[in-house]
Design a protein around this motif. Structure first.
Motif, mmCIF file in Angstrom:
data_model
loop_
_atom_site.group_PDB
_atom_site.id
_atom_site.type_symbol
_atom_site.label_atom_id
_atom_site.label_comp_id
_atom_site.label_asym_id
_atom_site.label_seq_id
_atom_site.Cartn_x
_atom_site.Cartn_y
_atom_site.Cartn_z
ATOM 1 N N SER A 157 0.842 -1.193 0.000
ATOM 2 C CA SER A 157 0.000 0.000 0.000
ATOM 3 C C SER A 157 0.882 1.250 0.000
ATOM 4 O O SER A 157 1.970 1.248 0.570
ATOM 5 N N LYS A 158 0.413 2.315 -0.656
ATOM 6 C CA LYS A 158 1.128 3.588 -0.727
ATOM 7 C C LYS A 158 0.176 4.698 -0.279
ATOM 8 O O LYS A 158 -0.838 4.962 -0.920
ATOM 9 N N CYS A 159 0.511 5.337 0.824
ATOM 10 C CA CYS A 159 -0.332 6.396 1.376
ATOM 11 C C CYS A 159 -0.310 7.639 0.507
ATOM 12 O O CYS A 159 0.645 7.885 -0.226
ATOM 13 N N GLY A 160 -1.345 8.416 0.592
ATOM 14 C CA GLY A 160 -1.539 9.631 -0.202
ATOM 15 C C GLY A 160 -3.007 9.700 -0.514
ATOM 16 O O GLY A 160 -3.821 9.930 0.376
ATOM 17 N N LEU A 182 -4.594 7.081 -1.200
ATOM 18 C CA LEU A 182 -5.041 5.916 -0.426
ATOM 19 C C LEU A 182 -4.983 6.317 1.040
ATOM 20 O O LEU A 182 -3.920 6.708 1.547
ATOM 21 N N LYS A 183 -6.086 6.244 1.726
ATOM 22 C CA LYS A 183 -6.199 6.764 3.089
ATOM 23 C C LYS A 183 -5.434 5.907 4.105
ATOM 24 O O LYS A 183 -5.627 4.701 4.197
ATOM 25 N N CYS A 184 -4.560 6.578 4.872
ATOM 26 C CA CYS A 184 -3.776 5.938 5.935
ATOM 27 C C CYS A 184 -3.976 6.730 7.216
ATOM 28 O O CYS A 184 -3.551 7.897 7.260
ATOM 29 N N PRO A 185 -4.548 6.191 8.289
ATOM 30 C CA PRO A 185 -5.234 4.902 8.294
ATOM 31 C C PRO A 185 -6.539 4.962 7.501
ATOM 32 O O PRO A 185 -6.978 6.046 7.166
ATOM 33 N N TYR A 204 -5.244 2.152 5.930
ATOM 34 C CA TYR A 204 -4.109 1.467 5.313
ATOM 35 C C TYR A 204 -2.813 1.931 5.949
ATOM 36 O O TYR A 204 -2.750 3.001 6.551
ATOM 37 N N ILE A 205 -1.754 1.128 5.834
ATOM 38 C CA ILE A 205 -0.447 1.446 6.402
ATOM 39 C C ILE A 205 0.571 1.441 5.269
ATOM 40 O O ILE A 205 0.675 0.467 4.515
ATOM 41 N N ASP A 206 1.317 2.526 5.140
ATOM 42 C CA ASP A 206 2.275 2.679 4.053
ATOM 43 C C ASP A 206 3.288 1.534 4.013
ATOM 44 O O ASP A 206 3.841 1.145 5.043
#
Length: 194
Positions: free
Chosen positions: A171-174, A176-179, A181-183
């Protein structure tokens, strides 16, 4: 290895081609599920990463192809599938990838859910594992597929032909919502039927 359904109730996945037909059809638990009903066992394949016009999707090729012509222009190419890292298994790197085209009699829908290793309520787990794709730096598009948690390989298939390659997906944050998700964490996947 699960590929997108070819029609409702079908999927493909990695299987061991050297097991007996009896074992293929009788084993039916989450870790060793091969197929509810196998339409075909064969070889994972697709376009190669170094040809920009290559086909994007992974396919499950039959073990008994039918040829009508013996020569042609060859504008498109089909290569065998190969794990490119040890991410999917301790000795997976350079192993050729088997597959099966499966059909379940008890379901009309089969989906692959990236980022999950369990199905939502009302859905049955067919298998779970890790999300795979081609390498982001290669000049060809690929698809996301679900590799079984316990992948198997084609006997004698460690030759490094660099055909259709499989890499783990993180997963790549940006956007894509973190949390949640975790980068840089590897993404799981599950194939569910209903």
């Amino acid at each position: 290895m699960a590929l997108e359904g070819h029609y409702p109730g079908t999927w493909t996945r990695s299987v061991n081609l050297v097991t007996t037909e009896e074992k293929r059809l009788l084993l039916n638990d989450l870790d060793v599920l091969l197929c509810s009903f196998a339409l075909q066992f064969g070889f994972a394949g697709g376009g190669i990463h170094s040809e920009p016009g290559s086909a994007a999707e992974y396919v499950c090729l039959p073990p008994d192809p039918n040829y009508v012509k013996t020569s042609g222009a060859g504008g498109g190419h089909m290569y065998g599938g190969e794990f490119q890292t040890n991410f999917f298994g301790s000795h997976a790197n350079a192993e050729d990838v088997p597959c099966a085209l499966c059909r379940t009699h008890q379901a009309t829908s089969v989906i692959m859910i990236p980022g999950k290793n369990s199905c939502y309520t009302g859905w049955k787990v067919e298998y779970h594992g890790y999300l795979a794709s081609g390498y982001y730096g290669h000049n060809v598009a690929t698809a996301y597929v679900c590799i079984d948690n316990n992948p198997e390989y084609i006997m004698g298939g460690v030759d490094r032909h660099y055909g259709k390659l499989f890499y783990g997906v993180i997963s790549k944050c940006g956007s894509l919502k973190c949390p949640p998700y975790i980068d840089s964490y590897p993404l799981t996947c599950v194939v569910c039927s209903k």
